[in-house]
Scaffold this active site. Structure first.
Site, PDB file in Angstrom:
ATOM      1  N   CYS A 113       0.806  -1.224   0.000  1.00 27.87           N
ATOM      2  CA  CYS A 113       0.000   0.000   0.000  1.00 27.87           C
ATOM      3  C   CYS A 113       0.840   1.276   0.000  1.00 27.87           C
ATOM      4  O   CYS A 113       0.310   2.366  -0.215  1.00 27.87           O
ATOM      5  CB  CYS A 113      -0.938   0.011   1.198  1.00 27.87           C
ATOM      6  SG  CYS A 113      -1.989  -1.422   1.242  1.00 27.87           S
ATOM      7  N   HIS A 252      -3.461   7.034   2.916  1.00 24.53           N
ATOM      8  CA  HIS A 252      -3.885   5.706   2.483  1.00 24.53           C
ATOM      9  C   HIS A 252      -5.269   5.438   3.093  1.00 24.53           C
ATOM     10  O   HIS A 252      -5.496   5.694   4.283  1.00 24.53           O
ATOM     11  CB  HIS A 252      -2.863   4.678   2.967  1.00 24.53           C
ATOM     12  CG  HIS A 252      -3.228   3.269   2.623  1.00 24.53           C
ATOM     13  ND1 HIS A 252      -3.692   2.912   1.384  1.00 24.53           N
ATOM     14  CD2 HIS A 252      -3.196   2.133   3.359  1.00 24.53           C
ATOM     15  CE1 HIS A 252      -3.926   1.621   1.371  1.00 24.53           C
ATOM     16  NE2 HIS A 252      -3.652   1.120   2.559  1.00 24.53           N
ATOM     17  N   ASN A 282     -10.091  -0.382   1.050  1.00 25.74           N
ATOM     18  CA  ASN A 282      -8.641  -0.365   0.853  1.00 25.74           C
ATOM     19  C   ASN A 282      -8.312  -1.013  -0.497  1.00 25.74           C
ATOM     20  O   ASN A 282      -8.489  -2.216  -0.661  1.00 25.74           O
ATOM     21  CB  ASN A 282      -7.977  -1.124   2.008  1.00 25.74           C
ATOM     22  CG  ASN A 282      -6.468  -1.173   1.901  1.00 25.74           C
ATOM     23  OD1 ASN A 282      -5.891  -0.757   0.899  1.00 25.74           O
ATOM     24  ND2 ASN A 282      -5.830  -1.687   2.940  1.00 25.74           N
TER      25      ASN A 282
HETATM   26  N1  ACO Z   1     -17.607  -8.265  11.420  1.00 23.49           N
HETATM   27  C1  ACO Z   1     -17.884  -8.540  12.695  1.00 23.49           C
HETATM   28  N2  ACO Z   1     -16.945  -8.852  13.592  1.00 23.49           N
HETATM   29  C2  ACO Z   1     -15.679  -8.883  13.175  1.00 23.49           C
HETATM   30  C3  ACO Z   1     -15.312  -8.595  11.835  1.00 23.49           C
HETATM   31  C4  ACO Z   1     -16.348  -8.287  10.945  1.00 23.49           C
HETATM   32  N3  ACO Z   1     -16.123  -8.007   9.642  1.00 23.49           N
HETATM   33  N4  ACO Z   1     -13.987  -8.696  11.730  1.00 23.49           N
HETATM   34  C5  ACO Z   1     -13.510  -9.010  12.921  1.00 23.49           C
HETATM   35  N5  ACO Z   1     -14.537  -9.128  13.798  1.00 23.49           N
HETATM   36  C6  ACO Z   1     -14.489  -9.481  15.213  1.00 23.49           C
HETATM   37  C7  ACO Z   1     -13.273 -10.304  15.587  1.00 23.49           C
HETATM   38  O1  ACO Z   1     -13.518 -11.670  15.311  1.00 23.49           O
HETATM   39  C8  ACO Z   1     -13.175 -10.021  17.052  1.00 23.49           C
HETATM   40  O2  ACO Z   1     -14.090 -10.828  17.727  1.00 23.49           O
HETATM   41  P1  ACO Z   1     -13.716 -11.486  19.152  1.00 23.49           P
HETATM   42  O3  ACO Z   1     -13.478 -10.321  20.055  1.00 23.49           O
HETATM   43  O4  ACO Z   1     -14.929 -12.287  19.457  1.00 23.49           O
HETATM   44  O5  ACO Z   1     -12.481 -12.291  18.899  1.00 23.49           O
HETATM   45  C9  ACO Z   1     -13.662  -8.575  17.186  1.00 23.49           C
HETATM   46  O6  ACO Z   1     -14.385  -8.290  15.973  1.00 23.49           O
HETATM   47  C10 ACO Z   1     -12.556  -7.576  17.309  1.00 23.49           C
HETATM   48  O7  ACO Z   1     -11.554  -7.881  16.341  1.00 23.49           O
HETATM   49  P2  ACO Z   1     -10.272  -7.021  16.172  1.00 23.49           P
HETATM   50  O8  ACO Z   1      -9.381  -7.642  15.158  1.00 23.49           O
HETATM   51  O9  ACO Z   1      -9.716  -6.719  17.530  1.00 23.49           O
HETATM   52  O10 ACO Z   1     -10.929  -5.682  15.576  1.00 23.49           O
HETATM   53  P3  ACO Z   1     -10.240  -4.320  15.251  1.00 23.49           P
HETATM   54  O11 ACO Z   1     -10.921  -3.262  15.979  1.00 23.49           O
HETATM   55  O12 ACO Z   1      -8.745  -4.409  15.338  1.00 23.49           O
HETATM   56  O13 ACO Z   1     -10.617  -4.126  13.710  1.00 23.49           O
HETATM   57  C11 ACO Z   1      -9.611  -4.374  11.558  1.00 23.49           C
HETATM   58  C12 ACO Z   1     -10.199  -5.082  12.767  1.00 23.49           C
HETATM   59  C13 ACO Z   1     -10.715  -3.582  10.893  1.00 23.49           C
HETATM   60  C14 ACO Z   1      -9.072  -5.426  10.599  1.00 23.49           C
HETATM   61  C15 ACO Z   1      -8.468  -3.422  11.974  1.00 23.49           C
HETATM   62  O14 ACO Z   1      -7.573  -4.133  12.816  1.00 23.49           O
HETATM   63  C16 ACO Z   1      -7.700  -2.812  10.836  1.00 23.49           C
HETATM   64  O15 ACO Z   1      -8.236  -2.071  10.056  1.00 23.49           O
HETATM   65  N6  ACO Z   1      -6.378  -3.050  10.762  1.00 23.49           N
HETATM   66  C17 ACO Z   1      -5.516  -2.491   9.758  1.00 23.49           C
HETATM   67  C18 ACO Z   1      -5.680  -3.195   8.479  1.00 23.49           C
HETATM   68  C19 ACO Z   1      -5.045  -2.451   7.337  1.00 23.49           C
HETATM   69  O16 ACO Z   1      -5.325  -1.310   7.122  1.00 23.49           O
HETATM   70  N7  ACO Z   1      -4.151  -3.060   6.573  1.00 23.49           N
HETATM   71  C20 ACO Z   1      -3.545  -2.351   5.502  1.00 23.49           C
HETATM   72  C21 ACO Z   1      -2.560  -3.088   4.832  1.00 23.49           C
HETATM   73  S1  ACO Z   1      -3.262  -4.240   3.737  1.00 23.49           S
HETATM   74  C22 ACO Z   1      -2.273  -4.297   2.387  1.00 23.49           C
HETATM   75  O17 ACO Z   1      -1.168  -3.863   2.429  1.00 23.49           O
HETATM   76  C23 ACO Z   1      -2.809  -4.936   1.152  1.00 23.49           C
END
Ligand code: ACO
Length: 325
Positions: A113, A252, A282
């Site tokens: 990215c 980004h 994204n």
């Molecule tokens: N719907 C409902 N629940 C979900 C979902 C969903 N789509 N996804 C995850 N959850 C749940 C998890 O299972 C977890 O449940 P649990 O507590 O029972 O285990 C809970 O939600 C919390 O999960 P977290 O992973 O702690 O959620 P977080 O607040 O961190 O959000 C997310 C997750 C959106 C993926 C976030 O971490 C994020 O955006 N990270 C950065 C990702 C990114 O931008 N990457 C860029 C690079 S990608 C590239 O280079 C191609």
């Protein structure tokens, strides 16, 4: 030193849409969760027979037209992708042929990215040294083809797009400062496998499909907030400027919460930030050039404005560029 300036931009977004209602129908998620945790409402998905080079060609063509140049004027095409059509030929070579850019050298690079800012940095060096005059920096990815649609933690995030810019030698100020970097030791936080046999990695994937993206979301999020703020401060410092001098930040477009936390660290308000992530999610390296081109079209950027482009991604990598429009 010769200045390197963005003189044209263009984007391409495929037609098909997966909205949050569709995501609800394929994984255990909700519109409310996706919006609250990411800000994303829709993502655009390439057609079955539409690939990175198809989208990159259209975005490049639009950027070249926007710059008032022709394909023959281009000396170099550099293309950032993590989802190439082939390992060889490089996507940049396919695009070169599609465009008829017969005078251009062409190569791909992978900074995930962070690809657009990395590409601007490469282009700037070739121009400053007098090697080339007109360079296409194009970013394109078909992340949907590498997404595990059984994994709700990643599949709601990604979409497909292409974005391009023409960077040219100029008498006007253009790219003022850039900062790119990598934390390879944290690289396994985002993986997509190629030849290496890695059973542990395959096991992490819900679908057990080797060619899908896996990500440790929280670790990436922390990395993103820290590096976006630090890289932006670094280019500001190098240019001898402050946040008051900056008209717009084009980050980004991974997740609204990442942007929100990053701008809090920067000490700026969200009216200085251009966001379109609710429409596309994204789309990897193309997020920034697509957003830049929409910001220009929307009149959010005027001549002489100083803008910060800042991203992070797989590698792990980061990059910021301070430019004058
Ligand atoms: N719907 C409902 N629940 C979900 C979902 C969903 N789509 N996804 C995850 N959850 C749940 C998890 O299972 C977890 O449940 P649990 O507590 O029972 O285990 C809970 O939600 C919390 O999960 P977290 O992973 O702690 O959620 P977080 O607040 O961190 O959000 C997310 C997750 C959106 C993926 C976030 O971490 C994020 O955006 N990270 C950065 C990702 C990114 O931008 N990457 C860029 C690079 S990608 C590239 O280079 C191609």
């Amino acid at each position: 030193m010769i200045n390197a300036k963005i003189i044209g931009v263009g984007g391409y977004i495929p037609e098909k849409v997966y909205d949050n209602a569709y995501m609800e129908s394929i994984v255990d998620t909700s519109d409310e969760w996706i919006i609250r945790r990411t800000g994303i409402k829709e993502r655009h998905i390439s057609a079955d027979n539409e690939y990175t080079t198809d989208m990159a060609t259209i975005a490049s063509k639009r950027a070249i037209e926007n710059a008032g140049l022709t394909a023959e004027d281009i000396d170099l095409i550099i293309l950032a992708t993590v989802t190439p059509d082939y390992f060889t030929p490089a996507c940049a070579c396919v695009v070169q042929a599609n465009l008829g850019a017969v005078n251009a050298a062409a190569f791909d690079f992978n900074a995930a990215c962070s690809g657009f800012v990395t590409g601007l940095t490469i282009a700037q060096k070739f121009i400053q040294t007098g090697t080339y005059k007109n360079i296409v920096v194009v970013c394109a990815d078909v992340l949907s083809k590498a997404t595990d649609y059984k994994d709700r933690a990643t599949c709601v995030l990604f979409g497909d797009a292409a974005g391009a810019a023409v960077v040219s030698a100029s008498e006007e100020t253009g790219i003022i400062a850039t900062d790119i970097g990598a934390d390879g030791a944290s690289g396994m936080a985002i993986t997509s496998l190629a030849y290496r046999d890695d059973e542990e990695e395959v096991e992490k994937r819900i679908s057990h499909k080797k060619d899908t993206l896996w990500m440790a979301g929280q670790a990436v999020m922390k990395f993103a907030v820290k590096t976006m703020a630090e890289a932006s401060e670094k280019v500001l410092k190098e240019a001898g400027l402050t946040w008051d001098d900056i008209a717009l930040v084009v980050p980004h477009q991974a997740n609204y919460r990442i942007v929100e936390s990053a701008i809090k660290r920067m000490g700026i308000t969200d009216d200085k930030v251009f966001l379109n992530l609710e429409k596309y999610g994204n789309t990897s390296a193309s997020c920034i050039p697509v957003a830049l081109s929409e910001a220009v079209e929307a009149g959010r950027i005027k001549k002489g404005d100083k803008i910060i482009l800042v991203g992070f991604g797989g590698g792990l990598t980061w990059g910021a560029a301070l430019i004058e429009w």
